[in-house]
Design a protein around this motif. Structure first.
Motif: not given
Length: 157
Positions: A91-102, A143-146, A150-152
């Motif tokens: 996993s690479c990153g945390g919470r899902p991106e919010k907003g609009v777009g890709m 870790c909470e979101h994914h 292996s997390i980072g």
């Protein structure tokens, strides 16, 4: 009058030379980015082969392996994080991106972005214990979101 003509000729020559300099710099930068992306693709593919040969499903607890992807701006780090995140067990990153777009739903990959907005003096005033706490919080968010083995996340410098 001769001064002004000389000044304008010098000015236009300077504009042409500096434009050529920036065009050359842009072309060199684009070639460097392409080379870096090709190299990263090769490394990601090699990492994928290692993961396939040594699956991580046998790890009982998630989030046991941690990494930080050090990167500079415009280096392709978001692309690398996206590729890493697509791999099983990484996993690479945390919470899902919010907003609009890709990027909606894509994990926010730069979890310590607040440090990017600090002045040099503010950075120097951060104690190691505070920074370590920030790192622990970033890993906890990842870790909470994914919760994979292996997390980072990426860290811009």
């Amino acid at each position: 009058m001769g001064f002004f003509i000389g000044f304008f000729i010098g000015f236009f020559i300077g504009v042409i030379v500096s434009r050529k300099f920036f065009e050359d710099r842009y072309i060199i930068q684009q070639k460097w980015v392409q080379t870096a992306k090709e190299s990263l693709t090769t490394n990601i593919l090699e990492l994928s082969e290692v993961i396939e040969k040594n699956p991580t499903e046998d790890i009982a607890e998630p989030c046991q392996k941690k990494y930080v992807l050090l990167a500079t701006q415009r280096s392709g780090s978001t692309w690398v994080c996206d590729l890493l995140h697509q791999q099983d067990g990484i996993s690479c990153g945390g919470r899902p991106e919010k907003g609009v777009g890709m990027l909606v739903g894509v994990p926010v990959s730069e979890l310590l972005i607040s440090y990017s907005f600090k002045t040099d003096q503010e950075i120097m005033d951060v104690s190691w214990l505070d920074y370590e706490k920030s790192l622990d919080n970033a890993f906890a968010e990842a870790c909470e979101h994914h919760p994979t083995s292996s997390i980072g996340f990426k860290l811009m410098y």
